[in-house]
Enzyme design. Structure first.
Site, PDB file in Angstrom:
ATOM      1  N   THR A 166       0.891  -1.173   0.104  1.00 58.41           N
ATOM      2  CA  THR A 166       0.164   0.031  -0.022  1.00 58.41           C
ATOM      3  C   THR A 166       0.896   1.129   0.035  1.00 58.41           C
ATOM      4  O   THR A 166       2.156   1.127   0.642  1.00 58.41           O
ATOM      5  CB  THR A 166      -1.018   0.119   1.106  1.00 58.41           C
ATOM      6  OG1 THR A 166      -1.880  -1.054   1.151  1.00 58.41           O
ATOM      7  CG2 THR A 166      -1.544   1.301   1.546  1.00 58.41           C
ATOM      8  N   ARG A 194     -14.796  -5.997  -0.929  1.00 54.54           N
ATOM      9  CA  ARG A 194     -14.343  -5.597   0.686  1.00 54.54           C
ATOM     10  C   ARG A 194     -13.862  -4.157   0.468  1.00 54.54           C
ATOM     11  O   ARG A 194     -12.913  -4.073  -0.413  1.00 54.54           O
ATOM     12  CB  ARG A 194     -13.390  -6.978   0.948  1.00 54.54           C
ATOM     13  CG  ARG A 194     -12.480  -6.261   2.207  1.00 54.54           C
ATOM     14  CD  ARG A 194     -11.105  -5.538   1.897  1.00 54.54           C
ATOM     15  NE  ARG A 194     -10.195  -5.617   3.245  1.00 54.54           N
ATOM     16  CZ  ARG A 194      -9.255  -4.985   3.463  1.00 54.54           C
ATOM     17  NH1 ARG A 194      -8.737  -4.299   2.390  1.00 54.54           N
ATOM     18  NH2 ARG A 194      -8.713  -4.978   4.485  1.00 54.54           N
ATOM     19  N   VAL A 195     -13.784  -3.484   1.411  1.00 52.08           N
ATOM     20  CA  VAL A 195     -13.269  -2.178   1.525  1.00 52.08           C
ATOM     21  C   VAL A 195     -12.370  -2.069   2.921  1.00 52.08           C
ATOM     22  O   VAL A 195     -12.828  -2.415   3.694  1.00 52.08           O
ATOM     23  CB  VAL A 195     -14.459  -1.119   1.529  1.00 52.08           C
ATOM     24  CG1 VAL A 195     -13.661   0.308   1.817  1.00 52.08           C
ATOM     25  CG2 VAL A 195     -15.073  -0.851   0.142  1.00 52.08           C
ATOM     26  N   GLY A 196     -11.106  -1.801   2.514  1.00 53.76           N
ATOM     27  CA  GLY A 196     -10.116  -1.559   3.746  1.00 53.76           C
ATOM     28  C   GLY A 196     -10.405  -0.349   4.450  1.00 53.76           C
ATOM     29  O   GLY A 196     -11.146   0.429   4.245  1.00 53.76           O
ATOM     30  N   ASP A 197      -9.131  -0.322   5.281  1.00 54.47           N
ATOM     31  CA  ASP A 197      -9.065   1.113   6.231  1.00 54.47           C
ATOM     32  C   ASP A 197      -8.753   2.272   5.380  1.00 54.47           C
ATOM     33  O   ASP A 197      -9.093   3.415   5.535  1.00 54.47           O
ATOM     34  CB  ASP A 197      -8.051   0.862   7.153  1.00 54.47           C
ATOM     35  CG  ASP A 197      -6.588   0.818   6.407  1.00 54.47           C
ATOM     36  OD1 ASP A 197      -6.687  -0.551   5.710  1.00 54.47           O
ATOM     37  OD2 ASP A 197      -5.745   1.500   6.468  1.00 54.47           O
ATOM     38  N   THR A 217      -0.851   1.976   6.940  1.00 57.18           N
ATOM     39  CA  THR A 217      -0.615   0.688   6.074  1.00 57.18           C
ATOM     40  C   THR A 217      -0.850  -0.341   7.041  1.00 57.18           C
ATOM     41  O   THR A 217      -0.493  -0.368   8.248  1.00 57.18           O
ATOM     42  CB  THR A 217       0.591   0.671   5.192  1.00 57.18           C
ATOM     43  OG1 THR A 217       0.614  -0.455   4.605  1.00 57.18           O
ATOM     44  CG2 THR A 217       1.780   1.097   6.141  1.00 57.18           C
ATOM     45  N   GLY A 218      -1.294  -1.592   6.546  1.00 54.81           N
ATOM     46  CA  GLY A 218      -1.098  -2.665   7.382  1.00 54.81           C
ATOM     47  C   GLY A 218      -2.537  -3.451   7.317  1.00 54.81           C
ATOM     48  O   GLY A 218      -3.354  -3.395   6.210  1.00 54.81           O
ATOM     49  N   HIS A 219      -2.668  -4.278   8.235  1.00 51.02           N
ATOM     50  CA  HIS A 219      -4.043  -4.881   8.197  1.00 51.02           C
ATOM     51  C   HIS A 219      -5.397  -3.942   8.406  1.00 51.02           C
ATOM     52  O   HIS A 219      -5.672  -3.509   9.712  1.00 51.02           O
ATOM     53  CB  HIS A 219      -3.994  -6.203   9.395  1.00 51.02           C
ATOM     54  CG  HIS A 219      -5.114  -7.089   9.185  1.00 51.02           C
ATOM     55  ND1 HIS A 219      -6.025  -7.554  10.160  1.00 51.02           N
ATOM     56  CD2 HIS A 219      -5.699  -7.775   8.001  1.00 51.02           C
ATOM     57  CE1 HIS A 219      -6.810  -8.298   9.833  1.00 51.02           C
ATOM     58  NE2 HIS A 219      -6.638  -8.432   8.437  1.00 51.02           N
ATOM     59  N   GLY A 220      -5.756  -3.759   7.237  1.00 46.72           N
ATOM     60  CA  GLY A 220      -7.066  -2.969   7.389  1.00 46.72           C
ATOM     61  C   GLY A 220      -8.072  -3.162   8.163  1.00 46.72           C
ATOM     62  O   GLY A 220      -8.780  -2.186   8.874  1.00 46.72           O
TER      63      GLY A 220
HETATM   64  N1  ASP Z   1      -4.365  -1.257   4.588  1.00 50.03           N
HETATM   65  C1  ASP Z   1      -4.455  -1.890   3.373  1.00 50.03           C
HETATM   66  C2  ASP Z   1      -5.990  -2.609   3.353  1.00 50.03           C
HETATM   67  O1  ASP Z   1      -6.273  -3.562   4.508  1.00 50.03           O
HETATM   68  C3  ASP Z   1      -3.467  -3.127   3.139  1.00 50.03           C
HETATM   69  C4  ASP Z   1      -2.165  -2.722   3.458  1.00 50.03           C
HETATM   70  O2  ASP Z   1      -1.670  -1.666   3.855  1.00 50.03           O
HETATM   71  O3  ASP Z   1      -1.059  -3.530   3.124  1.00 50.03           O
HETATM   72  O4  ASP Z   1      -6.803  -2.636   2.389  1.00 50.03           O
END
Ligand code: ASP
Length: 312
Positions: A166, A194-197, A217-220
């Site tokens: 990301t 699916r919509v993330g953060d 960034t990371g686990h949304g």
């Molecule tokens: N945050 C992003 C999501 O979950 C993924 C990522 O940052 O790697 O969509």
């Protein structure tokens, strides 16, 4: 005010082509800085830095985005203007090269904050944004990742194992204006829709001239639960430095919801940080004629800019 540009290229365990990934964020930070030197605003610079990364196929944004369960690309993006708290976002948008530009158009040309799916595509068309083919957004690597990744609903915690990448940028310009921009293809084999953060205000990004700007960034799913970007800004409002605020918020995300990720932050006075609780997050910063960069946890390199004034 001394201008600052900070960018990230995603947090995770392993980075796709680590050296290229490190180089790409440096180039993007310089591209953003160049826009400031040409008289552009924080918003212009943040958008330019993110476009640079969306166009680079090694990142999980624009071309190179993670593929969903049907092997299609659905992208999320958010831009925030720290002057007014105006923001624009697109969610699960398809077949465009630069979702960050579409999110800026949502902010500037509509009375809404976020457009999703077909509506976002329709708006892109109305704004004259060229539709690109699904194939042009897929890469050999994104297809390989799709093939080896378990399904999103099979209980895997993808924040640690899947492709990161990301992208995001936070910028402070010489007028003291702040902006945040973030763009992603999301998570490999995510459910359709699916919509993330990333497009959620205060989760994937935030900016407020009175405090600072952040891009995450990371686990949304974890980032959304703790509204990570707004949490960092909240800690800064309570008197923490960007570095303390990022550490505190990431620790909270880890202990409270087992969340892994990273964040880049600038304060209204130009203090900045790039932090993650994953092994790696590629980042780069330009400030005071110096380029700072790193990717492994705690890594911090510097080099002077060849042409700090921008005059040729
Ligand atoms: N945050 C992003 C999501 O979950 C993924 C990522 O940052 O790697 O969509």
């Amino acid at each position: 005010m001394v201008p600052v540009v900070v960018v990230h290229g995603g947090a995770g365990t392993a980075l796709t082509c680590e050296e290229l990934c490190k180089l790409g964020v440096q180039e993007a930070a310089l591209a953003g800085y160049h826009v400031l030197q040409q008289g552009g605003s924080a918003l212009d610079a943040a958008e330019a830095a993110v476009i640079h990364l969306e166009n680079n196929p090694i990142y999980n944004a624009g071309c190179g985005s993670a593929l969903n369960e049907l092997k299609d690309v659905e992208m999320d993006a958010l831009i925030v203007d720290g002057r007014t708290l105006d923001c624009g976002a697109v969610a699960a948008v398809r077949r465009i090269a630069n979702p960050i530009t579409l999110s800026r158009l949502v902010m500037e040309k509509t009375n809404h904050v976020c457009l999703a799916g077909e509506g976002a595509s329709k708006f892109a068309k109305a704004m004259g944004i060229k539709e690109v083919s699904e194939e042009s957004l897929r890469t050999e690597y994104s297809i390989k990742m799709w093939e080896k990744t378990r399904h999103f609903n099979e209980g895997s915690d993808q924040s640690e194992e899947s492709k990161s990448g990301t992208v995001g940028a936070v910028v402070l310009d010489s007028k003291g204006d702040l902006a945040s921009a973030t763009s992603t293809g999301g998570i490999v084999k995510k459910m359709v829709g699916r919509v993330g953060d990333t497009p959620m205000i205060g989760c994937g990004g935030f900016a407020d001239n009175l405090v600072g700007a952040a891009s995450a960034t990371g686990h949304g799913e974890a980032i959304m639960k703790v509204t990570l970007s707004r949490l960092v800004i909240f800690h800064m409002e309570q008197g923490m430095s960007p570095s303390q605020a990022a550490d505190t918020a990431l620790e909270y995300m880890n202990t409270r919801v087992k969340g892994k990720g990273g964040i880049i932050v600038i304060s209204k006075s130009g203090e900045w940080t790039a932090k993650c609780n994953t092994k790696r997050m590629a980042w780069a910063t330009v400030k005071d004629g110096i380029l700072h960069y790193g990717s492994q946890h705690g890594e911090h390199n510097t080099k002077p800019l060849a042409n700090p004034s921008g005059h040729s």
